[in-house]
Design a protein around this motif. Sequence first.
Motif, mmCIF file in Angstrom:
data_model
loop_
_atom_site.group_PDB
_atom_site.id
_atom_site.type_symbol
_atom_site.label_atom_id
_atom_site.label_comp_id
_atom_site.label_asym_id
_atom_site.label_seq_id
_atom_site.Cartn_x
_atom_site.Cartn_y
_atom_site.Cartn_z
ATOM 1 N N HIS A 9 123.660 12.295 35.200
ATOM 2 C CA HIS A 9 124.353 12.359 33.909
ATOM 3 C C HIS A 9 123.532 11.876 32.722
ATOM 4 O O HIS A 9 124.075 11.676 31.629
ATOM 5 N N GLY A 10 122.245 11.651 32.925
ATOM 6 C CA GLY A 10 121.385 11.192 31.845
ATOM 7 C C GLY A 10 120.088 10.696 32.434
ATOM 8 O O GLY A 10 119.904 10.719 33.655
ATOM 9 N N ARG A 11 119.167 10.243 31.562
ATOM 10 C CA ARG A 11 117.888 9.710 32.042
ATOM 11 C C ARG A 11 117.665 8.329 31.453
ATOM 12 O O ARG A 11 118.078 8.057 30.329
ATOM 13 N N ALA A 12 116.999 7.503 32.241
ATOM 14 C CA ALA A 12 116.761 6.126 31.801
ATOM 15 C C ALA A 12 115.273 5.809 31.837
ATOM 16 O O ALA A 12 114.585 6.136 32.805
ATOM 17 N N VAL A 13 114.798 5.177 30.774
ATOM 18 C CA VAL A 13 113.427 4.678 30.717
ATOM 19 C C VAL A 13 113.506 3.159 30.732
ATOM 20 O O VAL A 13 114.075 2.559 29.817
ATOM 21 N N MET A 14 112.964 2.541 31.780
ATOM 22 C CA MET A 14 112.953 1.089 31.860
ATOM 23 C C MET A 14 111.834 0.598 30.940
ATOM 24 O O MET A 14 110.654 0.864 31.168
ATOM 25 N N GLY A 73 123.135 14.311 29.246
ATOM 26 C CA GLY A 73 121.844 14.674 28.653
ATOM 27 C C GLY A 73 121.179 13.632 27.767
ATOM 28 O O GLY A 73 120.157 13.913 27.142
ATOM 29 N N LYS A 74 121.733 12.415 27.680
ATOM 30 C CA LYS A 74 121.125 11.395 26.821
ATOM 31 C C LYS A 74 119.915 10.766 27.524
ATOM 32 O O LYS A 74 119.846 10.713 28.759
ATOM 33 N N ILE A 75 118.994 10.258 26.711
ATOM 34 C CA ILE A 75 117.790 9.612 27.219
ATOM 35 C C ILE A 75 117.793 8.182 26.698
ATOM 36 O O ILE A 75 117.777 7.956 25.488
ATOM 37 N N LEU A 76 117.860 7.213 27.626
ATOM 38 C CA LEU A 76 118.099 5.821 27.255
ATOM 39 C C LEU A 76 116.858 4.957 27.427
ATOM 40 O O LEU A 76 116.166 5.057 28.449
ATOM 41 N N SER A 77 116.589 4.088 26.455
ATOM 42 C CA SER A 77 115.523 3.088 26.583
ATOM 43 C C SER A 77 116.197 1.748 26.901
ATOM 44 O O SER A 77 116.979 1.221 26.116
ATOM 45 N N ILE A 78 115.852 1.225 28.085
ATOM 46 C CA ILE A 78 116.647 0.151 28.697
ATOM 47 C C ILE A 78 115.920 -1.192 28.764
ATOM 48 O O ILE A 78 114.803 -1.287 29.269
ATOM 49 N N HIS A 79 116.614 -2.237 28.297
ATOM 50 C CA HIS A 79 116.164 -3.629 28.355
ATOM 51 C C HIS A 79 116.814 -4.255 29.602
ATOM 52 O O HIS A 79 118.010 -4.089 29.827
#
Length: 255
Positions: A151-156, A125-131
Amino acid sequence: MSGRLTDVRGVDFHCHVDLYSDYVGLIAECDREQILTLAVTTTPKAWSRNRELAADSRYVHVGLGLHPQLVGERADELPLLERYLDSALFIGEVGLDASPRHYRTFAEQERVFERILEVCAEAGGKILSIHSVRCASKVLGYLEKHLLPDHGRAVMHWFTGSASEAARAASLGCYFSVNDAMLKAAKSRQVIAQLPLDRLLTETDGPFVMVNDRPARPRDTTKTLAGLAAARGMKSSAMAEIVEVNAARLQLVTK
Ligand code: MN
């Protein structure tokens, strides 16, 4: 009838709030101007203080981060990130950086990033801001291996990969936070034109991105929104609604 929320005027999904000299004033400004803001951090040690600063804000959320450009000197803070993980919904800034200046730490960056993805996937459930500077494919590979799509969400954040890498990211369920510098680059505008509307977000990456010769501030995302709307041949109000709905799906909402 507009479907816009009456108490939200903009979304900044990636801002280094604690790197501004007037960070207290900046948080107050986000509340006053009604800009939902994700205050990303660069080291786990910054987490507690950032949370205190944003505790009374309705609009500023804090991300727990370990920036890839700092992994060389801060990798020993990884256990601290793991310790704080339960108390964080947003994780960022995290990722990989293969630019010449940071390539010497790339193997260690990979080790740290994989560990962060593993513990995030385990927690769920984590939401990640990705470099993902100069290594979009590699980052997407790790996201697919450990986190996406279930298993989670990623924001590029500030995505500079190719159109085919963007399509791969979208098919994995990634979101994209777009800033002013991207809208000025012809290649990025072409990529942005192809992204699914239900994955678009705005960001400043302030204070690193400059607007009118000063560091961008979350309130400037109202202009970014207009640029993003233009890049898609849409009205600003329609794009604003899309970005708000996307942010809400990622739980960036008023507290
Ligand atoms: Mn950043």
